[in-house]
Design a protein around this motif. Structure first.
Motif, PDB file in Angstrom:
ATOM      1  N   LYS A 170       1.041   4.865  -6.212  1.00  0.00           N
ATOM      2  CA  LYS A 170       1.358   3.606  -7.226  1.00  0.00           C
ATOM      3  C   LYS A 170       2.055   2.135  -7.276  1.00  0.00           C
ATOM      4  O   LYS A 170       3.094   2.464  -6.909  1.00  0.00           O
ATOM      5  N   ASP A 171       0.706   1.746  -7.651  1.00  0.00           N
ATOM      6  CA  ASP A 171       1.612   0.208  -7.818  1.00  0.00           C
ATOM      7  C   ASP A 171       1.396  -0.109  -6.099  1.00  0.00           C
ATOM      8  O   ASP A 171       0.550   0.459  -5.631  1.00  0.00           O
ATOM      9  N   SER A 172       2.695  -0.271  -5.595  1.00  0.00           N
ATOM     10  CA  SER A 172       3.368  -0.590  -4.388  1.00  0.00           C
ATOM     11  C   SER A 172       3.980   0.220  -3.762  1.00  0.00           C
ATOM     12  O   SER A 172       4.158   0.592  -2.544  1.00  0.00           O
ATOM     13  N   GLU A 173       4.426   1.306  -4.478  1.00  0.00           N
ATOM     14  CA  GLU A 173       4.579   2.292  -4.115  1.00  0.00           C
ATOM     15  C   GLU A 173       4.298   3.670  -3.245  1.00  0.00           C
ATOM     16  O   GLU A 173       3.004   4.481  -4.204  1.00  0.00           O
ATOM     17  N   ASP A 215       8.233   2.076  -0.370  1.00  0.00           N
ATOM     18  CA  ASP A 215       7.949   0.740  -1.407  1.00  0.00           C
ATOM     19  C   ASP A 215       6.970  -0.099  -0.020  1.00  0.00           C
ATOM     20  O   ASP A 215       7.814   0.066   0.716  1.00  0.00           O
TER      21      ASP A 215
END
Length: 232
Positions: A170-173, A215
């Motif tokens: 999710k995004d950068s996670e 992250d």
């Protein structure tokens, strides 16, 4: 025969003997000799004995043009073409050092540390392994036990099974969820020493779904627990 003729004859015989010995060692030219070997010739390089052990295998490619060897660890861990496999491949793209089996091994160690730290009320250990939200929940439960004067005594027997059931970015996670089946002896005692929960002798099976996150842009390689769910 004078001394001069004797010396001349001696050297002549010696020269003939030396020539014959050299001829027997080096051989003689017949006109059918192989040409000198060029060590930089591709053909010669392939025929050299040492070349057989130094063949560099180029990465094979699948129908999409991707290097199969690049995802070898992931394909060995979970079946290629599945949603889990595809998600793990994307994690490998973002973090080339990611290894799914090493992650599971690390998560199993973290699981035991977290379970025992919670039982012991070890907030310092928990803080380094949990996200802020999860830590606050654990801290509140520990504080409630302390307020009541209750004590938890636990013995970690072991992990029967740990399997990865979901992964996504999710995004950068990066998020990974594991189903963990463990065996534990645990009981909660009140101020008088009476058991108010659990069993101090029996081994119980615990089924949990734990989600870890990291992250992938961060240099910190550590994952933290961001969600827990019991399947019991």
């Amino acid at each position: 025969m004078g001394s001069f003729d004797f010396i001349t004859l001696f050297f002549l015989v010696a020269a003939v003997i030396i020539f014959l010995q050299l001829r027997s060692v080096l051989g003689k030219r017949t006109g059918n000799e192989r040409p000198p070997v060029d060590p930089y010739s591709p053909r010669e390089a392939a025929q050299r004995p040492e070349a057989a052990g130094k063949v560099v295998q180029l990465p094979r490619r699948d129908g999409t043009g991707e290097d199969i060897s690049r995802y070898a660890d992931i394909d060995a861990f979970t079946k290629a073409g599945t949603p889990l496999n595809e998600a793990l491949r994307r994690m490998s793209d973002a973090d080339p050092g990611f290894d799914p089996q090493e992650f599971v091994n690390g998560a199993k160690m973290a699981y035991e540390m977290i379970v025992m730290a919670f039982a012991d009320g070890d907030r310092k250990t928990l803080k380094g392994l949990l996200s802020r939200d999860v830590y606050e929940g654990f801290d509140a439960a520990i504080s409630e036990r302390e307020r009541k004067g209750e004590v938890v005594k636990s013995t970690f027997v072991g992990i029967e099974k740990a399997e990865m059931v979901h992964a996504e970015i999710k995004d950068s996670e990066a998020n990974i969820t594991l189903r963990i089946i463990s065996q534990l002896i645990s009981a909660t005692y009140d101020k008088s020493g009476a058991i108010v929960d659990g069993d101090g002798e029996a081994v119980s099976e615990v089924n949990d779904l734990w989600t870890f996150a990291r992250d992938i842009r961060s240099r910190d390689p550590n994952w933290k627990l961001i969600a827990t769910e019991s399947e019991n």
